[in-house]
Design a protein around this motif. Sequence first.
Motif, mmCIF file in Angstrom:
data_model
loop_
_atom_site.group_PDB
_atom_site.id
_atom_site.type_symbol
_atom_site.label_atom_id
_atom_site.label_comp_id
_atom_site.label_asym_id
_atom_site.label_seq_id
_atom_site.Cartn_x
_atom_site.Cartn_y
_atom_site.Cartn_z
ATOM 1 N N ASP A 1 -6.948 -0.259 -6.819
ATOM 2 C CA ASP A 1 -6.354 -0.901 -7.983
ATOM 3 C C ASP A 1 -6.192 0.063 -9.154
ATOM 4 O OD1 ASP A 1 -6.218 -3.273 -6.635
ATOM 5 O OD2 ASP A 1 -8.111 -4.054 -7.440
ATOM 6 N N THR B 1 0.826 -1.212 0.000
ATOM 7 C CA THR B 1 0.000 0.000 0.000
ATOM 8 C C THR B 1 0.857 1.258 0.000
ATOM 9 O OG1 THR B 1 -1.788 -1.133 1.167
ATOM 10 C CG2 THR B 1 -1.804 1.270 1.215
ATOM 11 N N GLU C 1 -3.467 6.042 -7.465
ATOM 12 C CA GLU C 1 -2.355 6.182 -6.549
ATOM 13 C C GLU C 1 -1.974 7.646 -6.372
ATOM 14 O OE1 GLU C 1 0.819 3.881 -8.250
ATOM 15 O OE2 GLU C 1 1.556 5.584 -9.446
ATOM 16 N N THR D 1 -0.797 3.623 -2.721
ATOM 17 C CA THR D 1 -1.755 2.955 -3.587
ATOM 18 C C THR D 1 -3.129 3.030 -2.940
ATOM 19 O OG1 THR D 1 -0.050 1.454 -4.410
ATOM 20 C CG2 THR D 1 -2.335 0.815 -4.779
#
Length: 243
Positions: A177, A138, A180, A174
């Motif tokens: 999916d 992450t 970011e 992040t």
Amino acid sequence: MKTFRNSALAAVVLVAIQPALAAAAEEEKEPGLSGSATFGLNQSRGNTDNLGIAGDLVAEYNTDGPWVYDGEARFMKREEENVDTEERYDLRGTANYYWTEDDYFYARLQWRKDLFGGVREEWLPSVGYGRVLIDNGTHYLKGEIGAGYRWAELADGTEQDGVMATAGLGYVWTLSDSAEFFQNLRLEWSQDNTYLESETGLRTTIVGNLGFKASYLVKHNTDVAPGTANSDFYTTVGLDYAF
């Protein structure tokens, strides 16, 4: 200095086209080429105040061994009634040697040119040490520290050169999916000037390899020619293509 510029420009181009994306290693590296290209609109404030076009290309080449090569090329340009009001270029190439999974040495060559900035042109060869500090899927954070040399020409034609110390941080969060957040910080200190750079941005995926990128870039020089601003601010939004 001009002889050095001519030879170093060729070196920068050769190194910069060796692909790499130094700030995007939050996932395990796989052999081969990866990166992204962005093209969009840019709003600048500081030594210029206008809307123009901007683009950047970042890429990485992993050799499936200890060597990873990274490069980046950026430009910003603006014309008004066939007269240039902004023109800026930035090329950087780096060879990284990973002696552990998280620790690496690097050799870097960077060239910056800003026809309307307080510092018109710089050559910045450097070497140093980097380490991945956080990598949990992450959050990804890496830091660098190094030393090098600086050749610079100011807006009034004054030339500066001398040893410099460098430091940097690269962070990626992040969010999902398809999104970011990133933050990059850069410090270059020499006897003549201290250069600070901060880039904050967001990348999102639209469909497939096509995405959207928005970033805010601040560049600050402590020593500039009289009559020019110390800081420049750039807001860029555009489409991003990953490969």
